[in-house]
Scaffold this active site. Structure first.
Site, mmCIF file in Angstrom:
data_model
loop_
_atom_site.group_PDB
_atom_site.id
_atom_site.type_symbol
_atom_site.label_atom_id
_atom_site.label_comp_id
_atom_site.label_asym_id
_atom_site.label_seq_id
_atom_site.Cartn_x
_atom_site.Cartn_y
_atom_site.Cartn_z
ATOM 1 N N MET A 165 0.822 -1.203 0.000
ATOM 2 C CA MET A 165 0.000 0.000 0.000
ATOM 3 C C MET A 165 0.866 1.267 0.000
ATOM 4 O O MET A 165 2.080 1.222 0.175
ATOM 5 C CB MET A 165 -0.917 -0.001 1.223
ATOM 6 C CG MET A 165 -1.905 -1.159 1.242
ATOM 7 S SD MET A 165 -2.954 -1.180 2.707
ATOM 8 C CE MET A 165 -3.947 0.301 2.449
ATOM 9 N N HIS A 166 0.187 2.392 -0.204
ATOM 10 C CA HIS A 166 0.710 3.750 0.043
ATOM 11 C C HIS A 166 1.725 4.268 -0.972
ATOM 12 O O HIS A 166 2.054 5.450 -0.955
ATOM 13 C CB HIS A 166 1.348 3.860 1.432
ATOM 14 C CG HIS A 166 0.565 3.268 2.550
ATOM 15 N ND1 HIS A 166 -0.745 3.603 2.799
ATOM 16 C CD2 HIS A 166 0.898 2.354 3.493
ATOM 17 C CE1 HIS A 166 -1.178 2.923 3.861
ATOM 18 N NE2 HIS A 166 -0.202 2.159 4.285
ATOM 19 N N ASP A 176 -2.558 -5.075 0.437
ATOM 20 C CA ASP A 176 -2.013 -6.375 0.836
ATOM 21 C C ASP A 176 -2.694 -6.960 2.068
ATOM 22 O O ASP A 176 -3.017 -8.157 2.097
ATOM 23 C CB ASP A 176 -0.500 -6.294 1.034
ATOM 24 C CG ASP A 176 -0.054 -5.140 1.919
ATOM 25 O OD1 ASP A 176 -0.903 -4.405 2.476
ATOM 26 O OD2 ASP A 176 1.172 -4.954 2.063
#
Length: 479
Positions: A77-78, A233
């Site tokens: 992520m991110h 995830d």
């Protein structure tokens, strides 16, 4: 059959599952991380495509892909993947564990709109502060940004030609109205962006696009295979391990450490540093405590000790009461509950009697204490834990699982051998998108055994955790 692709930090994994959800084939390809400065962490998106091609080549060698019916995606992520008008990558992707934008994150977090709308602290690892950092430090790049994608959504763009995202991953950007499940125009504007630069959003179990004809022909797949929205995830892993209803939870001992609990309602508590995100399924959410180094801390110590991590943990024997030595596992800062990008790891109370075994136990105990911090933070928001399943590479250590069970006062369930992580969850989401099935197919795995807490050692772990928290306060006070 159904395909799940999970774009991790250290590798990309693909699995094929049959109609009955049994595993048909799997393959992995490694990825590297660049750390050009302290606190920086980057990847070249071209490596993701090369890894995906290698994984699909390997899967095609193991199975006839002409029967493929659906694809799902999972991923780290991110990450800030920045593209120009022609969808060319403008710079290396700034990853989830990159903390360079800590000042920008603090400035955004000082704006009360962000916590009110997203339900979360603006952490340095989130996507929005990275875009502000780029604007402040690389204006020539910022001026050319036409599209911002999360890592797995760059894979989707390659697979389908569609610029799409989904709710669970988008919730970690600091631009999503997490309760309303849509981009917030005001938060985007606060970071110099607009909705036109963002992908359109779908639910994780919905169709986000169709496989490109040229890729289908390359690997012998049918034309028009649907690609599901997928999940970040941890949300995808939750679908894989069947954590989709309130009361269900998992603890993940991967590169990072995660304590993830599903929720049937949106209940944010940003001040606790608990992540409150959308789940990968419609009208569900989750709460999550995140520590930045779990198995990563053990692997770091194993390199220093010149041994395999499995050999270090395998030599420990039965669970012992924590010793005097403490390890604070903040190798790259910490999230829950501290939101501290600057703090770094420490060994404390080393003496002449401290040996490699004692230091290994201290590393495992330090991560355990950090997970206990997340557990306390989640419990403070009203999150309930009816069952806790262990996943991730670190879950192979019985010593570690018994320490966690004892520290939390909860039995830890260990699934039968098999892969129930992000790639498997992504394949399940691909099945949902292709068949119209819902959360009923996201059943928990069979449990091989249950690791029970040790009531005799519980007071010693509670005392050690209190010393651990005091050590963090002292470390913070000296910073």
């Amino acid at each position: 059959m159904f395909l799940g692709l999970d774009l991790g930090t250290s590798g990309l994994k693909g699995v094929l599952i049959r109609e009955d959800q049994s595993l048909l084939a799997e393959a992995t390809a490694p990825l590297s991380v660049s750390r050009p400065h302290d606190g920086w962490s980057e990847q070249d998106p071209a490596e993701w495509i090369a890894a995906a091609e290698a994984v699909l080549d390997a899967l095609a060698a193991q199975a006839d892909l002409s029967a493929l019916r659906g694809i799902g995606l999972s991923g780290q992520m991110h990450g800030a993947t920045l593209l120009d008008e022609a969808h060319r990558v403008l710079r290396p992707c700034i990853l989830w564990n990159d903390t360079r934008s800590h000042a920008e994150a603090a400035a955004l977090d000082a704006d009360p709109r962000f916590r009110a709308v997203t339900g979360n602290i603006v952490f340095p690892g989130f996507t929005a502060p990275k875009l502000v950092w780029v604007r402040n430090n690389e204006p020539q790049v910022a001026d050319r940004v036409s599209l911002v994608l999360l890592p797995k959504d760059y894979l989707r763009l390659w697979l389908t030609g569609e610029a799409a995202g989904e709710m669970s991953d988008a919730a970690g950007t600091a631009w999503l109205d997490t309760g309303r499940r849509d981009w917030d125009d005001g938060l985007l504007a606060a970071t110099g962006l607009s909705r036109a630069q963002m992908p359109h959003l779908v639910e994780g179990s919905e169709v986000s696009g169709r496989l490109r004809d040229d890729l289908a022909a390359r690997w012998g797949m049918p034309k028009g295979v649907p690609v599901a929205g997928g999940g970040g995830d941890n949300a995808a892993s939750a679908v894989g391990v069947g954590v989709v209803k309130a009361g269900q939870a998992f603890v993940s001992l991967g590169t990072s450490g995660v304590l993830f609990a599903a929720s049937d309602a949106y209940r944010p508590d940003a001040a606790s540093a608990v992540h409150t995100f959308c789940h990968a399924l419609p009208q569900t959410w989750h709460q999550m405590g995140v520590i930045l180094a779990a198995a990563d801390a053990l692997n770091w110590f194993a390199r220093i000790a010149g041994a395999k991590a499995s050999d270090l943990t395998g030599a420990l024997g039965p669970l012992q009461a924590p010793g005097r030595t403490l390890f604070l596992p903040y190798l790259g800062g910490e999230r829950t509950p501290h939101n501290d990008a600057a703090v770094r790891a420490s060994f404390l109370h080393l003496d002449h009697a401290t040996d490699r075994e004692a230091m290994t136990r201290a590393v495992l105990e330090g991560v355990t204490h950090a997970i206990r911090d997340s557990f306390d933070a989640l419990a403070g928001t009203g999150t309930r834990f009816e069952r806790l399943i262990a996943v991730g590479g670190g879950s192979r250590s019985d010593y570690w699982l018994r320490a966690i069970a004892t520290s939390l006062g909860l039995p830890v369930e260990v699934p039968e051998a098999g892969d129930f992580g992000g790639a498997f969850g992504a394949a399940r989401l691909g099945m949902m998108a292709a068949t119209g099935a819902g959360a009923e197919i996201a059943t928990p795995p069979r449990i091989a055994r249950v690791v029970e807490p040790d009531p005799v050692l519980a007071p010693a772990f509670a005392e050690a955790h209190a010393r651990y928290r005091d050590a963090y306060r002292a470390l913070k006070g000296r910073a």
